[in-house]
Design an enzyme around this catalytic site. Structure first.
Site, PDB file in Angstrom:
ATOM      1  N   LEU A 153      11.864   3.701   9.580  1.00 38.31           N
ATOM      2  CA  LEU A 153      12.102   4.714  10.615  1.00 38.31           C
ATOM      3  C   LEU A 153      13.103   5.792  10.178  1.00 38.31           C
ATOM      4  O   LEU A 153      13.733   6.416  11.025  1.00 38.31           O
ATOM      5  CB  LEU A 153      12.553   4.062  11.944  1.00 38.31           C
ATOM      6  CG  LEU A 153      11.565   3.070  12.568  1.00 38.31           C
ATOM      7  CD1 LEU A 153      12.118   2.532  13.893  1.00 38.31           C
ATOM      8  CD2 LEU A 153      10.193   3.722  12.826  1.00 38.31           C
ATOM      9  N   ASP A 155      12.705  -1.631   4.852  1.00 39.24           N
ATOM     10  CA  ASP A 155      12.671  -0.668   3.756  1.00 39.24           C
ATOM     11  C   ASP A 155      11.787  -1.228   2.625  1.00 39.24           C
ATOM     12  O   ASP A 155      11.857  -2.428   2.330  1.00 39.24           O
ATOM     13  CB  ASP A 155      14.108  -0.462   3.240  1.00 39.24           C
ATOM     14  CG  ASP A 155      14.211   0.760   2.365  1.00 39.24           C
ATOM     15  OD1 ASP A 155      14.912   1.704   2.762  1.00 39.24           O
ATOM     16  OD2 ASP A 155      13.599   0.771   1.268  1.00 39.24           O
ATOM     17  N   PHE A 159       2.266   4.746   2.521  1.00 43.52           N
ATOM     18  CA  PHE A 159       2.699   6.107   2.876  1.00 43.52           C
ATOM     19  C   PHE A 159       4.197   6.305   2.670  1.00 43.52           C
ATOM     20  O   PHE A 159       4.652   7.441   2.516  1.00 43.52           O
ATOM     21  CB  PHE A 159       2.447   6.384   4.370  1.00 43.52           C
ATOM     22  CG  PHE A 159       1.013   6.479   4.773  1.00 43.52           C
ATOM     23  CD1 PHE A 159       0.287   7.634   4.532  1.00 43.52           C
ATOM     24  CD2 PHE A 159       0.379   5.427   5.426  1.00 43.52           C
ATOM     25  CE1 PHE A 159      -1.036   7.735   4.914  1.00 43.52           C
ATOM     26  CE2 PHE A 159      -0.941   5.517   5.811  1.00 43.52           C
ATOM     27  CZ  PHE A 159      -1.654   6.674   5.557  1.00 43.52           C
ATOM     28  N   ALA A 160       4.971   5.210   2.747  1.00 47.09           N
ATOM     29  CA  ALA A 160       6.435   5.346   2.844  1.00 47.09           C
ATOM     30  C   ALA A 160       6.998   6.158   1.683  1.00 47.09           C
ATOM     31  O   ALA A 160       6.882   5.771   0.522  1.00 47.09           O
ATOM     32  CB  ALA A 160       7.084   3.966   2.880  1.00 47.09           C
ATOM     33  N   LEU A 185       9.976   9.768   0.965  1.00 51.27           N
ATOM     34  CA  LEU A 185      10.627  11.001   1.419  1.00 51.27           C
ATOM     35  C   LEU A 185       9.743  12.136   0.924  1.00 51.27           C
ATOM     36  O   LEU A 185       9.188  12.047  -0.175  1.00 51.27           O
ATOM     37  CB  LEU A 185      12.035  11.103   0.831  1.00 51.27           C
ATOM     38  CG  LEU A 185      12.998   9.970   1.217  1.00 51.27           C
ATOM     39  CD1 LEU A 185      14.320  10.109   0.469  1.00 51.27           C
ATOM     40  CD2 LEU A 185      13.241   9.950   2.720  1.00 51.27           C
ATOM     41  N   SER A 188      -0.583  13.432  -3.837  1.00 53.30           N
ATOM     42  CA  SER A 188      -0.540  14.800  -3.337  1.00 53.30           C
ATOM     43  C   SER A 188      -1.149  15.750  -4.364  1.00 53.30           C
ATOM     44  O   SER A 188      -1.124  15.480  -5.569  1.00 53.30           O
ATOM     45  CB  SER A 188       0.929  15.165  -3.107  1.00 53.30           C
ATOM     46  OG  SER A 188       1.085  16.543  -3.017  1.00 53.30           O
ATOM     47  N   TYR A 236      10.322  15.740  -5.962  1.00 51.19           N
ATOM     48  CA  TYR A 236       9.330  15.111  -5.077  1.00 51.19           C
ATOM     49  C   TYR A 236       7.982  14.982  -5.790  1.00 51.19           C
ATOM     50  O   TYR A 236       7.380  13.909  -5.834  1.00 51.19           O
ATOM     51  CB  TYR A 236       9.156  15.936  -3.788  1.00 51.19           C
ATOM     52  CG  TYR A 236       7.925  15.538  -3.000  1.00 51.19           C
ATOM     53  CD1 TYR A 236       7.899  14.353  -2.271  1.00 51.19           C
ATOM     54  CD2 TYR A 236       6.761  16.322  -3.021  1.00 51.19           C
ATOM     55  CE1 TYR A 236       6.750  13.969  -1.573  1.00 51.19           C
ATOM     56  CE2 TYR A 236       5.622  15.946  -2.335  1.00 51.19           C
ATOM     57  CZ  TYR A 236       5.624  14.771  -1.606  1.00 51.19           C
ATOM     58  OH  TYR A 236       4.484  14.385  -0.936  1.00 51.19           O
ATOM     59  N   LYS A 284       5.493  11.573  -7.343  1.00 50.48           N
ATOM     60  CA  LYS A 284       4.061  11.281  -7.128  1.00 50.48           C
ATOM     61  C   LYS A 284       3.363  11.071  -8.486  1.00 50.48           C
ATOM     62  O   LYS A 284       2.544  10.162  -8.629  1.00 50.48           O
ATOM     63  CB  LYS A 284       3.390  12.410  -6.339  1.00 50.48           C
ATOM     64  CG  LYS A 284       3.917  12.577  -4.925  1.00 50.48           C
ATOM     65  CD  LYS A 284       3.576  11.392  -4.040  1.00 50.48           C
ATOM     66  CE  LYS A 284       4.149  11.484  -2.649  1.00 50.48           C
ATOM     67  NZ  LYS A 284       4.095  10.239  -1.892  1.00 50.48           N
ATOM     68  N   PHE A 335      -4.257  17.414   0.272  1.00 45.44           N
ATOM     69  CA  PHE A 335      -3.912  18.830   0.208  1.00 45.44           C
ATOM     70  C   PHE A 335      -2.962  19.104   1.389  1.00 45.44           C
ATOM     71  O   PHE A 335      -1.918  18.476   1.447  1.00 45.44           O
ATOM     72  CB  PHE A 335      -5.188  19.671   0.062  1.00 45.44           C
ATOM     73  CG  PHE A 335      -5.639  19.592  -1.393  1.00 45.44           C
ATOM     74  CD1 PHE A 335      -6.109  18.387  -1.918  1.00 45.44           C
ATOM     75  CD2 PHE A 335      -5.478  20.649  -2.260  1.00 45.44           C
ATOM     76  CE1 PHE A 335      -6.421  18.255  -3.283  1.00 45.44           C
ATOM     77  CE2 PHE A 335      -5.792  20.544  -3.615  1.00 45.44           C
ATOM     78  CZ  PHE A 335      -6.255  19.343  -4.120  1.00 45.44           C
ATOM     79  N   ASN A 369       7.196  22.685   6.658  1.00 45.80           N
ATOM     80  CA  ASN A 369       5.802  23.106   6.518  1.00 45.80           C
ATOM     81  C   ASN A 369       5.474  24.226   7.503  1.00 45.80           C
ATOM     82  O   ASN A 369       6.112  24.358   8.554  1.00 45.80           O
ATOM     83  CB  ASN A 369       4.864  21.912   6.719  1.00 45.80           C
ATOM     84  CG  ASN A 369       5.013  20.904   5.586  1.00 45.80           C
ATOM     85  OD1 ASN A 369       5.436  21.267   4.485  1.00 45.80           O
ATOM     86  ND2 ASN A 369       4.700  19.656   5.859  1.00 45.80           N
ATOM     87  N   ASP A 417       6.883  27.855  -5.209  1.00 44.57           N
ATOM     88  CA  ASP A 417       5.608  27.973  -4.482  1.00 44.57           C
ATOM     89  C   ASP A 417       4.530  28.532  -5.401  1.00 44.57           C
ATOM     90  O   ASP A 417       4.714  29.600  -5.998  1.00 44.57           O
ATOM     91  CB  ASP A 417       5.751  28.905  -3.270  1.00 44.57           C
ATOM     92  CG  ASP A 417       6.339  28.193  -2.062  1.00 44.57           C
ATOM     93  OD1 ASP A 417       6.375  26.954  -2.059  1.00 44.57           O
ATOM     94  OD2 ASP A 417       6.759  28.902  -1.125  1.00 44.57           O
TER      95      ASP A 417
END
Ligand SMILES: NC(=O)c1ccc[n+]([C@@H]2O[C@H](COP(=O)([O-])OP(=O)(O)OC[C@H]3O[C@@H](n4cnc5c(N)ncnc54)[C@H](O)[C@@H]3O)[C@@H](O)[C@H]2O)c1
Length: 340
Positions: free
Chosen positions: A33, A58, A80-81, A83, A124, A149, A153, A178, A199, A298
């Site tokens: 959480l 955790d 999914f967990a 940051l 991702s 980040y 991945k 995406f 986002n 970006d």
């Protein structure tokens, strides 16, 4: 079948839990959480009329993970967990590697100890890095994302590949998302970012609901048709259904071992200006905005080649841009302060 969903109380997780329950799976959510509320799961239960087993924990807590696997006869794991704030990851990289990479290592280790083989990982489009050209295809080599980040991945995908060689019974799927947007059509669950949204669409929605004064568009001088960045936005319920399709694919292919990557996107790029005008059209609300300089890191434009998922998983993004906008607004207007 019992599915353990780490990070299942979060944005994409909660929508996926809803889809899994609807398809008859039993779901055990494991979430600390740190970026979610248990309320999301209560609402999923109310929407589906089914119960979710929730464990607050955790993924780095191997003792709790181990007892969870022993107690619940887990058949497969959807992980999914993590940051996920790209900008923040440059400020606190160690926490990102600790949480996202070390957490995945702990999970894989405890899965192996308990002979659990089916693993679906939230990857991702960022793994394609800056060197690959859109549309991104799964056969491209993993790239070098500019943010910590993104690097987490790439590292977890690499770990999965190496792990599959060492543990030949491993069945891994890497889903490369995406840009998920939107909310469940009920408006009961949706994206609830803490602080300033990172986002685009949550920001637009918060401007619409009066929580923020105006939208900032970063850069209108990119080499795209209208100068703003282009992304492949897909509805979060399509993404959720993509996970169910991947799980079914694993269940229907008992002879599959190794790791397979799938892009989950629509295959079309939409610009920031187009998103703003689609939102305005769908809601009849004007979004004030200003243009400021480009944001570091970006990329101008990328979108998916989703044909592999279309063929192998029999999955296709079905919901259009107007539905994404209307569903976002239904959620945001009914829950101006998210789950609070
Ligand atoms: N939202 C996107 O645009 C996007 C795009 C590509 C990939 N992803 C990936 O999809 C996954 C889900 O993203 P989301 O948008 O739903 O984010 P989210 O923050 O809403 O969900 C992540 C969940 O994981 C939990 N969590 C984080 N660290 C944990 C830990 N150590 N132990 C247990 N629980 C932990 C959080 O509390 C939260 O509920 C993440 O792995 C993210 O990197 C998201």
């Amino acid at each position: 079948m019992n599915v353990l969903v780490t990070g299942g109380a979060g944005y994409i997780g909660s929508h996926t839990v809803l889809s899994l329950l609807t398809e008859g799976y039993q779901v055990i959510v494991y979430d600390n959480l740190c970026n979610a509320s248990e309320q999301s799961l209560k609402r999923v239960e109310a929407l589906t009329g089914k119960t979710v087993t929730f464990i607050q924990g955790d993924v780095n807590d191997k003792t709790l993970l181990s007892s969870t696997f022993k107690q619940h006869k887990i058949d497969s794991v959807i992980h999914f967990a993590a940051l996920k704030a790209v900008g923040e990851s440059s400020q606190i990289p160690l926490q990102y590697f600790q949480n996202n990479v070390s957490g995945s290592l702990s999970l894989l280790e405890i899965m192996a100890e308990n002979q659990i083989e089916k693993f679906i990982f939230s990857s991702s489009a960022t793994v394609y890095g800056e060197e690959n050209q859109a549309p991104y295809v799964e056969s491209y080599k993993l790239g070098s994302p500019s943010s910590p980040y993104g690097a987490t991945k790439v590292m977890v995908e690499r770990i999965m590949n190496d792990f599959a060689i060492a543990m030949p019974s491993f069945k891994g799927v890497s889903l490369r998302y995406f840009n998920p947007i939107g909310a469940h059509e009920s408006g009961q669950i949706g994206e609830d970012p803490k602080g300033i949204p990172n986002n685009l669409l949550p920001f637009v929605a918060q401007v619409a609901v009066g929580k923020r004064e105006k939208l900032t568009i970063f850069g209108d001088d990119y080499p795209t048709h209208d100068g703003s960045c282009l992304r492949d936005y897909l509805h979060v319920m399509d993404l959720a259904e993509g996970h169910v399709a991947a799980l079914q694919w694993l269940n229907n292919n008992p002879d599959f071992y190794g790791v397979e990557a799938f892009n989950l996107g629509t295959g079309t790029g939409t610009s920031v200006f187009e998103i703003v005008s689609a939102f305005e059209k769908a809601t009849d609300i004007t979004i004030p905005f200003e243009v400021s300089p480009r944001r570091a890191g970006d990329l101008p434009a990328f979108w998916a080649d989703a044909s592999k998922a279309n063929k192998a998983l029999h999955w296709q993004a079905k919901r259009d841009l107007t539905t994404m906008m209307k569903d976002t607004w239904r959620w945001q207007s009914a829950n101006p302060n998210g789950y609070e």
